[in-house]
Structure formats: C-alpha cells, structure tokens
Design a protein around this motif. Structure first.
Motif, short mmCIF file in Angstrom:
data_model
loop_
_atom_site.label_atom_id
_atom_site.label_comp_id
_atom_site.label_asym_id
_atom_site.label_seq_id
_atom_site.Cartn_x
_atom_site.Cartn_y
_atom_site.Cartn_z
N ARG A 423 0.87 -1.18 0.00
CA ARG A 423 0.00 0.00 0.00
C ARG A 423 0.91 1.22 0.00
O ARG A 423 1.66 1.43 0.95
CB ARG A 423 -0.87 -0.02 1.25
CG ARG A 423 -1.74 1.20 1.39
CD ARG A 423 -2.64 1.12 2.61
NE ARG A 423 -3.38 2.37 2.75
CZ ARG A 423 -4.45 2.51 3.52
NH1 ARG A 423 -4.91 1.50 4.25
NH2 ARG A 423 -5.07 3.67 3.57
N PRO A 571 -1.83 -9.85 1.29
CA PRO A 571 -1.58 -8.43 1.58
C PRO A 571 -0.85 -7.75 0.42
O PRO A 571 -0.21 -8.43 -0.36
CB PRO A 571 -0.70 -8.46 2.82
CG PRO A 571 -0.77 -9.86 3.35
CD PRO A 571 -1.12 -10.74 2.21
N GLU A 572 -0.90 -6.39 0.34
CA GLU A 572 -1.63 -5.53 1.27
C GLU A 572 -2.91 -5.01 0.63
O GLU A 572 -3.96 -5.07 1.21
CB GLU A 572 -0.74 -4.34 1.68
CG GLU A 572 0.45 -4.74 2.53
CD GLU A 572 1.35 -3.56 2.91
OE1 GLU A 572 1.44 -2.58 2.14
OE2 GLU A 572 1.99 -3.64 3.97
N ASP A 582 -8.18 -3.36 1.59
CA ASP A 582 -6.97 -3.47 2.40
C ASP A 582 -7.03 -4.80 3.15
O ASP A 582 -7.87 -4.99 4.04
CB ASP A 582 -6.89 -2.30 3.38
CG ASP A 582 -5.55 -2.30 4.12
OD1 ASP A 582 -5.17 -3.37 4.66
OD2 ASP A 582 -4.88 -1.25 4.16
N ARG A 584 -4.90 -6.33 5.22
CA ARG A 584 -4.54 -6.32 6.64
C ARG A 584 -5.66 -5.75 7.50
O ARG A 584 -5.97 -6.28 8.56
CB ARG A 584 -3.27 -5.49 6.89
CG ARG A 584 -2.04 -6.13 6.32
CD ARG A 584 -0.77 -5.54 6.97
NE ARG A 584 0.39 -5.79 6.14
CZ ARG A 584 1.01 -6.96 6.07
NH1 ARG A 584 0.59 -8.00 6.78
NH2 ARG A 584 2.08 -7.12 5.29
N GLU A 585 -6.25 -4.68 7.01
CA GLU A 585 -7.31 -4.03 7.80
C GLU A 585 -8.68 -4.64 7.53
O GLU A 585 -9.65 -4.29 8.20
CB GLU A 585 -7.33 -2.52 7.50
CG GLU A 585 -6.03 -1.85 7.91
CD GLU A 585 -6.08 -0.33 7.71
OE1 GLU A 585 -7.13 0.18 7.25
OE2 GLU A 585 -5.06 0.32 7.99
N GLN A 586 -8.74 -5.53 6.53
CA GLN A 586 -10.01 -6.19 6.17
C GLN A 586 -11.12 -5.17 5.93
O GLN A 586 -12.23 -5.32 6.44
CB GLN A 586 -10.41 -7.21 7.26
CG GLN A 586 -9.47 -8.41 7.36
CD GLN A 586 -9.68 -9.42 6.23
OE1 GLN A 586 -10.72 -10.05 6.13
NE2 GLN A 586 -8.69 -9.55 5.34
N ARG A 587 -10.82 -4.14 5.15
CA ARG A 587 -11.88 -3.18 4.79
C ARG A 587 -11.56 -2.52 3.45
O ARG A 587 -10.41 -2.53 2.99
CB ARG A 587 -12.05 -2.11 5.88
CG ARG A 587 -10.86 -1.20 6.04
CD ARG A 587 -11.09 -0.17 7.14
NE ARG A 587 -9.98 0.77 7.20
CZ ARG A 587 -9.88 1.87 6.45
NH1 ARG A 587 -10.83 2.18 5.60
NH2 ARG A 587 -8.83 2.66 6.54
N LEU A 589 -11.18 0.70 0.94
CA LEU A 589 -10.71 2.08 1.05
C LEU A 589 -11.63 3.01 0.27
O LEU A 589 -12.23 2.60 -0.72
CB LEU A 589 -9.32 2.23 0.41
CG LEU A 589 -8.15 1.45 0.97
CD1 LEU A 589 -6.87 1.96 0.31
CD2 LEU A 589 -8.08 1.62 2.48
#
Lengths: 591, 591
Positions: A423, A571-572, A582, A584-587, A589
């Motif tokens: 990212r 990832p990422e 994303d 890692r953040e599981q959401r 953007l």
C-alpha cells in the motif's frame, strides 16, 4: 449380489484398479500360457519398492502389467527397450490445470511426451466461475485422454467474502464433488485463519471429505508451532507451501506429505532439495507444479525436468522416481499406479538415462502414447463446451472515470516477481476532480468488473508498477480467484476496448492502445482456457506479452501479475468489483 | 446434501477418521483456547514419521490427539508420563481370532494391557460354520471394546470341495461382507492353485474386493518365479507365509507387504529378522501372529513381545514401532491410526523403555483402558449368542466300527510340530473284519462327523502319532477349516462319549476314557470359542492337554495337531466326513 455392492465403484470409475475380466488373462500371460498385448524387452526397470534398477522384460495385458522379470514372455507386439530405463508414469500431485490455459487434451499433448501420465488438479479457477458444473466439464473432457486427470474438491470457493465469484462451493457442493469418480479428496484448505478460528463452514467441508474416507490437502505458508499443530489436528495431511528446509521438516514431523513446489510463480525446490538428498523427509515428499504456464512446460519440462534437478542434487534415481510416482499414488489412494510391477497399470516411461530423464517412449494403459517428444494421439476427447461466460452490464467510457478527492492517493504497488503488493501513497494528476494519466508517474487506473451476473459492480482504483510510458490498457478475464475482468490502463477508451474484446471472445488476455486491440489471447472456456493447441497458446501469450512491453511495461509476465491483483487474501491492497480492499485491515478504502 | 453423500461412511462406521463435530474443539484445544480431556506430561514420544524419540506432551480431545509438542496445554485430567515412552497403539495385521478360543471381549482383556489396540482378523473359522452371520456376530461383539477388531472377507470358505462346511462364501457373500463397516478387504487368498488356474470363482472375489477399493491379502508359501508374478498380477498385495529371507525379499520386490508371522503353529521371525535389521524390506513389513493360542499370549505376550525381539535383533525402536502400528494402518486404509500425532486417534501405549516394551498404561480412544497389565474395563460388549451349532445324527458304538480288508492299512501319520502329514502303511489288529486297537501299535481310529446339518456323513480312518498307551479318545469341534467333529480314539465307546459331550456342550476339546469324560474345554460359540475368561480358558486347555498326556500322548499340543488333520489342502493324507483323502492324488482312499 445383494447389498454387497453398496460400496463398489462404478465399472467406469477411473479409480478401478483392474480392468474387469482381465485378471484371468493377466495370470495366463504371466505364466506364459498365452501372449500378452505388448512386450518390452531388454530394458532396465526402476523398482520403486526396493529402489533398485535391474534388467527385466515387461509384459502387458489389457492395459495392466502382467509380468516383470527375466522370463520368456510372448505378446502380439514387441518393443525393444535395450539401453532404455523403464519408469512408472509420473504423477503431478498438485496442479491448478487452468493455469496452463490449455484444455485437458492440449495439456495431455504437451506433457504426456514428457512422461507425465496423471495429474491431480485443484480446479478452483473454473470452480469460481462455473461451480460444480465447471469441474464436471473438465472431468468430462478428460475421458479417453492418454493423461489421467483427477481432481480435488475445491475447499475455498469463493476465496473470501469480499469477492463476487460466479459460484459458491459450500459443504453440500463439496459433498457432491466428492461423489464424482475422478475426485480424490478435498483440495488445499487455503483459508488458514478460518481453520484456526474453527469456522463451521470450512470444517464441515473437511469433515465431509474425511468421512468419505478421502484425503485433505493443505496450504499453510509459514505456519509454525501451535498453529501448525492445530491445523494438522483437523486431519490435513499435505502441504505445498514450504519455502525452507526447516518448514518442511516441521510439517513432515506431523506426517504431512511435503509437496515440493516448482511452478511458474513459486519455486521451492532449491530450498528443499538438501532435505531430499539427506533422506530426512523419508517417504513424505513428492513433486508438484501448483501453477505453471504452458511456456514454462515447453521450456523447462514438467516432472521430467524436476527429476533431472532432484537427481543432480544428490537423490538416487530409484528414490527420485519413487517420489515422482509411487508416493503420490499411494497418498491419494491410486492403488494400481506408480510402480512397474505385476498388477499395476501399464503407465510407463522409457527414458534414455537416469540423469536427464528424456522420454523416448511413453506408454499409457498399455498403449504407446508418445514417442520422441510427440504425442501420438490424444484420443477422442469430447470438446469443452464454451458458451460465453462473460456477462457485462452496459459499459461506456464513463464507466472508467475515477473521482479522487486529493492529488495524493493510496495505490496498489506491485512488487516485481511476487504476488504480495504494497500500500503506497502517490501524487497523481487530477483533472475535473478525476484521476488522469501522467506519463511521468507510474500510476494506472485499475478496474475490476463483475462479469458473472452483469450486476454492474465495478471497482476502480490505482496501481503502480506496470510503468506504462505509452497510452494503452491491459485486460484479463483471469483474476484470482473470482475471475472477474481486471483491466489496468491509462485511459477510459482503451480500457473500454479491453472490456469489449474480452466480452466478445468470452475472455482472454488483451492489450489495447489507440482505440485498437493490439494483441489478444482468447480464453473462451469460462474465460480461463484456450481451445487452441499448446503451440498456438504459447505464441499468443508471447504476442500479448510483447504488446504490453511495447507500451513500456517491463514486467516479465504482465498478465501473471495482473491476474493476482484481485486475490483478496494476500496483503496488502487488492482490487475487487467492490473496490480497493486493504487485506490487513479487512476493509475497503475510499479514494 | 444431495447425492454428495453416496460414498460417505455411516456415522458409526469404525473407519471414520474423526469423531464428528469434534474437529472444532480439537483446534481450540491445540491452540490452548480450551482444555482437552486428557493430558500426558513429561513423556517421550516415538514419532513414526521421522522415527525420532523426543520429549513432548500429548493433549487429547474427544478421543483424538489434538496436540503433540513442547507447548502448554490444559485438560480435565492429567497423567504424568515422566520417564515413560509414548507409542501408538499396536496393530496385528493378520490373525484368525478364533484360534485364541476367546470372545472378542476376553481377547481384549488379554491383549489390550499388552499394548494392542487393533486386530485385523480373517475369521474364516466361524465363516466356515455360520457364514456371513458368524462374522457379523463377531463384529457385533466388538462394539464398545477397548480393542478395535477389523475383519477381512474370507476368500476360501470352504477351503476345498472335499469338505462339508457349514457355509459357502461365494463372490456374492464376499460382496456382502465387503459392505460391512469393519471389513477392510479380502482375506488371504489361500487357494494358490485356483488363482494360477485363473478359476472364475476365486478371481470374482478378488475383483469384487479390488473394485470396492479395498486390499487383497495373500497366502503363498514358497511361491517363486513366474508363478509368484502371476499371483501378484491378480492384485494380491501382502503375504504372511515367507519362511526365508530370500522368499521375503522376492515378494517385497513385487510390492507385497511382508507380514512377518510369529504364532503358535508357525514362527518365521528369526528367519526374517536380519532383513528387517538391514532395512532391506524398507516399508514393506509388519508383524502378525496368524494363529495363536491364549496360553502363548499369556506366556510370550503379543506384539509387545515381538517388538522386544525385533529391537533386540537390531531394528531401531522408532522403526520397529512404525512397522507395528503405522505401516499396517496405512496398508489397510486406517488413516487415523498408527501415529502419535495431531489428528490421529488417541490409541496410545506408555512403556517403561524401548527394549522390553512393557506397557504401564494403554489409552484407547482417549480413555485409560489398561494399567500395569490389567484391563480396566472391557466396556459393555454384547455377549455372543451361542445357540448350539453341533447338529449330529443318531450315533451309537456301531458308528465307530471300521471294516478293513487287510491287516496292512494306509494310515495318516502325524509329523510332530508340523501340520503336514505322511501317508504310511501299518500292520494293524483285525477282529471280525474290523480294525481293533493294539496297545503295541501306535494307530488310532479317527472319525470326522459332519456336524452342521446332521447329514449322517461320517468318515473313518486310521491315524498314527498320538501314541496312546491307554484306552481312550480325544475329540474336538475345531477341525480346520470346516470344523466338523474330529475324534481319535482306541475304542468306539470313548469316541461316542466324546461325540456326545461335544454335542452337549455345543463344541469344545474333550478327552474320554473308561466311558467317562476326563476333561473338557467347552467351546459353545460355533464350536470354536469359549465364553469364559481368558484365565479359565487357559486352565481348561491345560486340563485337556494333561488328560491326553495321561493316556500316553506325548504331543505338545494334542488338540492343535488333531484340529489340522481335516485340512484337505495340505499333504499327504487327511480325514474328512467323506473319508480319508489323499491330497496329492486328490482322491479318497478305500481301506
């Protein structure tokens, strides 16, 4: 015969170990009472049981080996094998056959002459597009080939909930697949977090496979310690993700079969080879390719190429052959394969020596199938139905407009020759509130267009790493694992051209520039497979690669890189039809 | 779940590899998120995969191993294993359990404390008496025991056409047996001549087993060369008849699993042990007892005793344990047995050392089943129904009169400690045209009385070798393989007493003298098995042996010798209910 046949396989089941009614004849042939069908004389046989190489004749009756040894046998056809070594047919225990872009018949034409007589495929690419029906289609296309294709029931379709796949394979569908004759167990359980979280859905699939008496394949990169133990405790008994000797050693200590992988996108043989040479993994290793392009099969060979390297690395030839044939056959319950011995299927490879393993002749089910690198006949194989599976909504240039709120944007950054991405933040050009291409800045627009149900879902984002210096776009219908359209480009017109061309051809790899298609590799079968011969596919693959390079892209395999940008488990950042994700953040953007 | 479950095993199938619904818990236990049921701490684990012995704790959940390793685990019960070695439960891959004379529950009580947790039985003795129903009865009697009994579908019932058995197991019955959950394949194909003659009936059984995806056991004493190749070409993949290293080596080179046999009537371990120590047989060996008396189990142990000898003979303990557990489990498709590893069934043996393998504790399916040589509980095992299976016609002393035409007669001559017999000529006493006992002459009358259907068929002949010096008779309902009554004696009255006593008790071993029963071991279950505890059976066996010895018989095992005199497949002379049979000439004699 009453209820005694409840458990019996159908007579056409490819796992049936002996051609019915042929046992009697085989016995008479072995005893010299009647002639067999084929006799190999004067060769040296590699014995996978005692790992010795010994002179012996081989006599075949009804597709099965009747006798091996220093005896006088007769047969209606005799093949002199003087100076040659006779191996069992080689078995690739883990391959996604769709990665070869070839139909089963064309794959057979390419790899049977290299000595491969069986492949165990996790066809989760076509599973993501067409579900059970897709895997059934591939299985039907195998009938009559000189290559036996087996399948594992795909365990992770779709790969995540963030993707729009064409199909869902739940526990019920896995049960259906397991009832198919060519399906040998549950395919790589890739969703390690779901296993460790003891999620009901994935464990139901594992349980279904175990209760069917079949094996469960693993996929657990870098898993160690307690978590590896928990993963193994579910009954998962193989893994093809070991990248170090230490990792392989730890997994083998739990009884997992180490499937040493050497494919187009991941190569682990060099790292594991010292362990094979030292004998430390004992019986717990075999050789697999996982994902391999047809160009690499042409260039480096298949299991024959791996045998060369394994033997050069210090593994005795008898041991190497055992692990490229007998060990995978035994692991997957293919009880009459993997050995040159009486009662085993007559799948044989005659090679010049035990260093380069170049096949002079390949015999499949007792029939000569290839000579000197050429497949004699791929038999009468039913063609693959190729109804167009690309279903798009109305698209126009407006579909490829990305509003951005600032000139500094998060972008998906490609890492050359790896499938992970980074990212990154980049300063980009903004015109009328929308992203615009800047030849000085290595950023393209990337689009994922849901293409299974024409839902109109289009995810747009930015990607860097393709380094295009000229206006144009690259598009593909191969986008792991959901295989929506994925298109990266400098401008809306060329991206639209890519989408239109892919829709027209039912899928493929395409490059557009100046409003024209520059090159295309059509993949009309589910948007994944070509219907052309292997040499045509390799030529077309070269053409689309060259067209991408002409736009300035320096990547070795631009379409390989493109196809992994949608895989929302790695990832990422990824692009899906729902937007930029994303991992890692599981959401998702917002740009 | 639609048609996906066609191939699935029933939830109660003993081959099911995991207790349903327990995978999730096992994962949580392995991760330390919840306590298991049993935790073994401080022991050393024998790893059958890498053959190392390493310190590790073992945590068990729902009967299955959740974790093995140097991690902190919790469980509701902790067993300190400091100073102990933890092995997988041992597996006897070939036994005729009827030879132990014990019910499954009593066999469990005897051998579970020795570390045996599974036995694969060819119950062709009860198959000859009661057919499929007999094997079903034994299987039902296994439920709930701390010993898993599996069966092979008997391939040779009756053993020959010259015998009157209680049942015939043709291909249809073999198919029925193969559909049973505890049946793992086709039992030893003993009729080697029928295989080599490619007889349809035996090959249909082999084909049925292979098409069911199961294994086929062999029995091919001294078979070599082309004939061995022909036998193996039928798909037969094991053998327990090797008596020399050379024979074992030749069979293993064809991929046959060498089941090294050490039982009461045949002992081959010493001959094969050097091959095991040298590693030459590689993965192709395991340990079996074939036929073993309960007295020998008491005296010498079971697989624990064989492990002692194998390790003393130079096999590394990790290798020896692998071959006494993992190798047979893998061969017979018992995929969750034979290893102390996550996901494997918690059948464990805790031994003091790896030289004498004395079990301090045995854990079966996660429960402590035996401690310090004593079985804690054989569970709630259904009793075996023992309706009397001895059906005799009216008999009187006249039934035991043998007219002879001359004083020189052919007799069956016993060879001490062997099961072969010789055809000898003896001068005997003749009174009123009939044979009469002469204390100076070692010849007895021998009778085989068809006892399944009271057909009235009685075969009479003469036997030498029992060397009775006093008047009396020995009788048995165990007479391989048809298990008709077999009685040898000096006079009609005592022989009639034997027949009557056997009929009254539903079978057994009996000695009569002076018109009275001197000793009897009742075998009321099919005339083959006792219903008494193992120690009672051993005492009764001692009593009948002593009673026979009191009549002058010097044979070590008089009833063992007697039981083989009817087996019409082994040269030279045999007695069947149809008369004296010359095995070499394949015809009955007239006296």
């Amino acid at each position: 015969m009453g209820d005694g046949y409840e458990k019996l396989l159908a007579p056409t089941d490819p796992r049936i170990k002996h051609y019915p009614r042929s046992i009697a004849r085989r016995i008479r042939v072995a005893l010299g009472q009647e002639p067999g069908d084929l006799l190999l004389t004067g060769g040296q046989v590699v014995n996978v049981f005692n790992r010795r190489v010994e002179p012996a004749d081989v006599v075949i009756a009804d597709g099965t080996i009747a006798g091996v040894g220093p005896y006088e046998w007769r047969a209606s056809q005799t093949v002199p094998a003087t100076g040659l070594f006779i191996l069992p047919g080689l078995i690739d225990a883990h391959m996604h056959l769709e990665s070869t872009l070839l139909t089963p018949a064309e794959l057979a034409r390419l790899i049977v002459p290299l000595g491969t007589t069986a492949v165990i495929s996790d066809s989760h690419e076509i599973g993501n597009v067409l579900g059970v029906r897709g895997i059934d289609m591939l299985a039907a296309a195998c009938e009559g080939l000189p290559l036996d294709l087996f399948f594992m029931a795909s365990s992770c379709v779709p790969a995540t909930r963030w993707e729009d796949a064409g199909a869902v394979l739940g526990p019920a569908e896995v049960g259906t697949l397991l009832s198919r004759p060519r399906v040998l167990g549950l395919a790589e359980v890739m969703d390690v977090p779901a296993v460790l979280a003891a999620e009901a859905d994935v464990l139901a699939k594992v349980e279904t496979a175990l209760c069917a008496g079949t094996v469960v394949d693993g996929h657990a990169p870098s898993l160690t310690g307690r978590e590896l133990i928990a993963y193994a405790s579910a009954g998962i008994r193989s893994d093809h993700e070991s990248t170090t000797a230490e990792e392989a050693r730890a997994k083998a200590a739990l009884g997992m079969l180490i499937q040493v992988r050497e494919g187009s996108s991941a190569q682990n043989l060099d790292a594991i080879l010292p362990l094979l040479a030292s004998g430390e993994l004992d019986d717990l290793w075999c050789l697999v390719t996982d994902d391999i392009f047809p160009t690499d099969l042409l260039r480096h060979g298949h299991l024959d190429g791996l045998l060369r390297r394994v033997v050069a690395g210090g593994v005795a030839p008898g041991v190497a052959v055992r692990h490229a044939a007998y060990v995978p056959a035994r692991h997957y319950g293919l009880a009459d394969r993997g050995a040159v011995a009486p009662g085993y299927r007559a799948d044989l490879v005659l090679v010049e020596n035990l260093t380069d393993f170049r096949a002079r002749m390949v015999i499949k089910g007792g029939q000569v199938a290839a000579r000197d690198g050429l497949c004699l006949d791929v038999g009468i194989s039913p063609g693959l139905p190729h109804e167009n599976t690309i279903h798009l909504p109305h698209l126009d240039e407006g579909s490829f407009q990305l509003p951005i709120s600032a000139v500094t944007c998060p972008v998906i950054e490609v890492v050359p020759d790896q499938i992970v991405t980074l990212r990154a933040l980049r300063t980009v050009r903004r015109v009328d509130g929308r992203w615009a291409f800047d030849p000085e800045c290595d950023v393209l627009m990337i689009a994922s267009i849901e293409r299974h149900r024409a839902s109109g879902r289009i995810g747009l984002g930015l990607v860097s790493g393709f380094r295009l210096t000229h206006d144009g776009a690259l598009g593909s219908s191969v986008a792991h694992d959901s295989h929506n359209l994925i298109i990266a480009g400098t401008n809306a017109r060329d991206m639209l051209i890519c989408a239109s061309a892919l829709a027209a051809h039912g899928g493929g790899f395409v490059v557009a520039a100046g409003g024209l298609v520059q090159a295309i590799l059509p993949l009309p079968v589910a948007g994944l497979l070509s219907i052309e011969p292997a040499d045509v596919v390799c030529r077309q693959l070269g053409e689309v690669d060259r067209a991408a390079h002409a736009l300035g892209c320096p990547l070795t395999a631009p379409f390989g890189t493109l196809s992994f940008l949608a895989l929302s488990v790695i990832p990422e950042l990824r692009i899906t039809a729902q937007g930029v994700f994303d991992v890692r953040e599981q959401r998702f953007l917002s740009l």
